[in-house]
Design an enzyme around this catalytic site. Structure first.
Site, PDB file in Angstrom:
ATOM      1  CG  HIS A 126     -11.430  -5.281   0.082  1.00 45.94           C
ATOM      2  ND1 HIS A 126     -11.970  -4.014   0.166  1.00 45.94           N
ATOM      3  CD2 HIS A 126     -11.651  -5.704  -1.196  1.00 45.94           C
ATOM      4  CE1 HIS A 126     -12.493  -3.689  -1.020  1.00 45.94           C
ATOM      5  NE2 HIS A 126     -12.300  -4.677  -1.857  1.00 45.94           N
ATOM      6  CG  ASP A 163      -9.976  -2.176  -6.441  1.00 39.75           C
ATOM      7  OD1 ASP A 163      -9.403  -3.162  -6.931  1.00 39.75           O
ATOM      8  OD2 ASP A 163     -11.173  -2.192  -6.079  1.00 39.75           O
ATOM      9  CG  HIS A 165     -14.631  -3.057  -4.871  1.00 43.36           C
ATOM     10  ND1 HIS A 165     -14.018  -3.733  -5.904  1.00 43.36           N
ATOM     11  CD2 HIS A 165     -15.952  -3.318  -4.962  1.00 43.36           C
ATOM     12  CE1 HIS A 165     -14.948  -4.391  -6.599  1.00 43.36           C
ATOM     13  NE2 HIS A 165     -16.124  -4.153  -6.055  1.00 43.36           N
ATOM     14  CG  ASP A 250     -12.045  -3.508  -9.350  1.00 39.72           C
ATOM     15  OD1 ASP A 250     -11.431  -2.433  -9.346  1.00 39.72           O
ATOM     16  OD2 ASP A 250     -12.181  -4.210  -8.330  1.00 39.72           O
TER      17      ASP A 250
HETATM   18 ZN   LIG Z   1     -11.973  -3.999  -6.374  1.00 42.20          ZN
END
Ligand SMILES: [Zn+2]
Length: 347
Positions: A126, A163, A165, A250
């Site tokens: 991120h 991931d 996200h 995740d």
């Molecule tokens: Zn994540």
């Protein structure tokens, strides 16, 4: 396929308190993967500190200095959910540096492994060129990709991010760069909100960003189908000299930060497919740890990945069961992804 680990002994120095991304995530992982390493006689390498010049291939000077100063004066919140504590800068340098140790070890005539799994935190995907966000200080994947390109002279590097996200930071850094392919599987909608199908890159980088926004409730089947239909064929056509995996677990059914239904078998399948691709090209594979926030299941998931890239049999006993498959609109989504990507690739 010879695999191994890169470990970060100083990881607990990045103190985040009761935050989901904390120093308690990895002790169980390291125990389990340490057993695997002993059983299969696999190497365990130590991280090193990345140099500031390594970070500057992906980040602005302002950002690097901002993280350093925030840590020095820490604990300081760099955004709503990203904290820097007094040792965070050094640990983040080692987290990025572990990625470089891994890249060095799987490339070149002197290479010592076909793949390596770097168990690192803080995670990276991120962090944009000029800001920390989403538990991430520096984009380890983008730093590693640029190092491979500029320091080792590898013409094309692929980053595969599974991931849950969207890897907005890695995408941001590489968005106009046609020498690094970025392919991301992520739940959509979900934090950070980016990663829709029409984000495909800009300028010369157009077509080199591939987003697979997965509907909530997606599990093993949808992810493997997405790999076989989109990610795999595009990787094939791009023909990279190195594959970097941003491995965040995740999306597991028992991880509370999202609502995907992946199981350990699904992560094993994704890791195995990635390793088979790398082996078919004779290129190195580096898996960099990103998310995964349930400390009870993370050792099993990381074991599944380690076995997948290493080609040894996993023991997936104790995994949480996936719920019954529901109609979630995946096939319509796959049609949309294919329609966008077919402007750039044969998919
Ligand atoms: Zn994540």
């Amino acid at each position: 396929m010879k695999t191994g680990l890169v470990i970060l002994r100083e990881q607990a120095g990045h103190e985040t308190g009761s935050h989901p991304e904390n120093a308690n995530r990895f002790p169980g992982v390291l125990d389990r993967l340490g057993e695997d390493s002993m059983k299969h006689d696999l190497p365990i390498l130590e991280s090193r500190e990345a140099l500031v010049e390594d970070l500057l291939r992906a980040h602005t000077e302002y950002h690097v200095e901002n993280v350093r100063a925030a840590a020095e004066n820490g604990p300081t919140w760099l955004d709503g959910d990203t904290v820097a504590s007094p040792h965070s800068y050094e640990v983040a340098l080692r987290s990025a540096g572990a990625s470089l140790v891994a890249v060095d070890a799987v490339t070149g005539p002197e290479k010592s492994a076909d793949s390596l799994f770097a168990i690192i935190r803080p995670p990276g995907h991120h962090a944009t060129a000029d800001r920390a966000m989403g538990f991430c200080l520096f984009s380890n994947a983008a730093v590693a990709a640029r190092y491979a390109r500029e320091q080792l002279g590898i013409d094309r590097v692929a980053v595969l991010d599974w991931d849950v996200h969207h890897g907005n930071g890695t995408q941001d850094i590489l968005y106009d760069d046609p020498s690094v392919l970025f392919v991301s599987f992520h739940q959509w909608p979900l934090y950070p909100g980016s990663g829709w199908i029409d984000e495909v890159g800009v300028g010369e980088g157009r077509g080199f960003t591939v987003n697979l926004p997965m509907p909530p409730g997606s599990g093993d089947l949808e992810h493997i189908e997405g790999f076989n239909a989109i990610a795999g064929p595009i990787l094939d056509q791009f023909n990279p000299g190195l594959l970097i995996v941003s491995a965040g677990q995740d999306g597991h059914v028992a991880d509370e930060l999202a609502s995907q239904n992946l199981t350990a078998a699904g992560y094993h399948g994704l890791a195995q497919a990635s390793a088979e691709f790398a082996a078919s090209r004779g290129i190195g594979l580096v898996a960099l740890h990103e998310g995964g926030y349930n400390p009870n299941t993370l050792p099993l998931l990381d074991h599944a990945i380690y076995a997948g890239i290493g080609g040894f049999a996993p023991d997936l006993a104790g995994d949480a069961p996936a719920p019954e498959t529901e109609e979630i609109g995946w096939h319509e989504r796959l049609v949309q992804i294919r329609r966008i990507q077919s402007a750039y690739w044969a998919v």
